[in-house]
Scaffold this motif. Structure first.
Motif, short mmCIF file in Angstrom:
data_model
loop_
_atom_site.label_atom_id
_atom_site.label_comp_id
_atom_site.label_asym_id
_atom_site.label_seq_id
_atom_site.Cartn_x
_atom_site.Cartn_y
_atom_site.Cartn_z
N ARG A 175 28.52 -1.46 25.37
CA ARG A 175 28.95 -2.32 24.25
C ARG A 175 30.32 -2.94 24.47
NH1 ARG A 175 30.89 2.04 19.68
NH2 ARG A 175 30.84 3.85 21.05
N PHE A 176 31.08 -2.46 25.45
CA PHE A 176 32.41 -3.00 25.71
C PHE A 176 32.37 -4.11 26.77
CE2 PHE A 176 33.05 1.50 24.46
CZ PHE A 176 33.60 1.24 23.20
N PHE A 177 31.19 -4.55 27.13
CA PHE A 177 31.04 -5.60 28.14
C PHE A 177 30.24 -6.78 27.60
CE2 PHE A 177 31.89 -1.72 30.42
CZ PHE A 177 32.69 -2.11 31.49
N ALA A 178 30.62 -7.97 28.05
CA ALA A 178 29.89 -9.19 27.73
C ALA A 178 29.59 -9.94 29.02
CB ALA A 178 30.70 -10.08 26.79
N ASN A 179 28.61 -10.81 29.00
CA ASN A 179 28.24 -11.55 30.20
C ASN A 179 29.34 -12.52 30.62
OD1 ASN A 179 25.72 -10.32 30.39
ND2 ASN A 179 24.75 -11.86 29.07
N GLY A 180 29.61 -12.55 31.92
CA GLY A 180 30.55 -13.50 32.49
C GLY A 180 29.79 -14.50 33.34
#
Length: 251
Positions: free
Chosen positions: A184-189
């Motif tokens: 949950r602490f990551f988003a797509n780059g």
């Protein structure tokens, strides 16, 4: 130029601050308040900068104490002013007139206080230190000095924000191996890259440790070069070195 000090109402009435780079004696890539003794800046300029911070904290220069930061979960109990800098990443004290300080340039500077018990702490928490438990270890050390978890306030100062913190898939894998819920602490780059939310991870760890209040000042070091030093911004600009911001708190 006067110093610029970011404070939090949650830590009142204790004297504390997350100092920006404004108001210092350094020049060049270090322009402003570089307090990094390990940087390649002129030692005289760093000494002047640190003296200005000590004055703002209303302590003697030798009472502005710090540690030799190594991205560890290690905590030092400070009982008296000392020029020594033990290898650790956090400090706690119940002794008045000592300013605990940490240096950062994208990592999280975290200031802690239990004003009822008269116990304070300061931690340097990059991704590695936070994953390895430096925030929880600081809370445990404060409790050992008489603090109560529910009475502890923890404030994360200027740090790199998620939109500036792009990392590779191996970084993500390490976090998922530690805890699958860390997704949950990551988003797509871009491509296989992902964006890591360091302050959200820090807040999660602090709240899971049971502190009564945790907050982030919501300042991004990367995106505000006039106010903050940033290791990542320096790397992208291919500069030779970078300044270090200081955060401090005292009883």
């Amino acid at each position: 130029m006067t110093l610029e000090i970011i404070t939090s109402d949650a830590l009142a009435p204790l004297r504390h601050g997350f100092f920006t780079r404004k108001g210092g004696a350094s020049s060049g890539v270090f322009a402003g308040l570089n307090c990094g003794q390990g940087s390649s800046d002129q030692h005289e300029a760093v000494a002047i900068n640190r003296a200005r911070v000590a004055q703002a904290m209303q302590v003697d220069s030798d009472a502005l104490v710090g540690v030799h930061q190594i991205h560890s979960p290690d905590v030092v109990h400070v009982t008296a002013p000392t020029p020594e800098r033990p290898r650790a990443d956090a400090m706690v004290t119940a002794t008045p007139d000592i300013a605990l300080s940490v240096l950062t340039a994208d990592c999280q500077p975290v200031l802690f206080a239990d004003t009822k018990a008269g116990v304070i702490g300061a931690a340097h928490a990059g991704w590695k230190g936070a994953m390895n438990g430096v925030l929880e270890a600081t809370v445990v050390a404060m409790v050992g000095l008489g603090a109560t978890r529910a009475d502890i306030t923890a404030v994360i100062g200027p740090t790199i924000s998620q939109r500036a913190y792009e990392v590779g898939p191996e970084f993500l894998d390490d976090f998922l191996m530690d805890d699958p819920d860390n997704a949950r602490f990551f988003a797509n780059g871009t491509g296989d890259r992902v964006l890591f939310d360091l302050p959200a991870f820090g807040l999660h760890r602090l709240r899971a440790a049971g502190v009564g209040h945790a907050e982030w000042t919501r300042h991004c070091t990367y995106h505000d070069p006039d106010r903050f030093f940033s290791y990542r911004r320096t790397t992208h600009a291919r500069e030779a070195d970078y300044g270090r911001l200081i955060a401090a708190i005292r009883l």
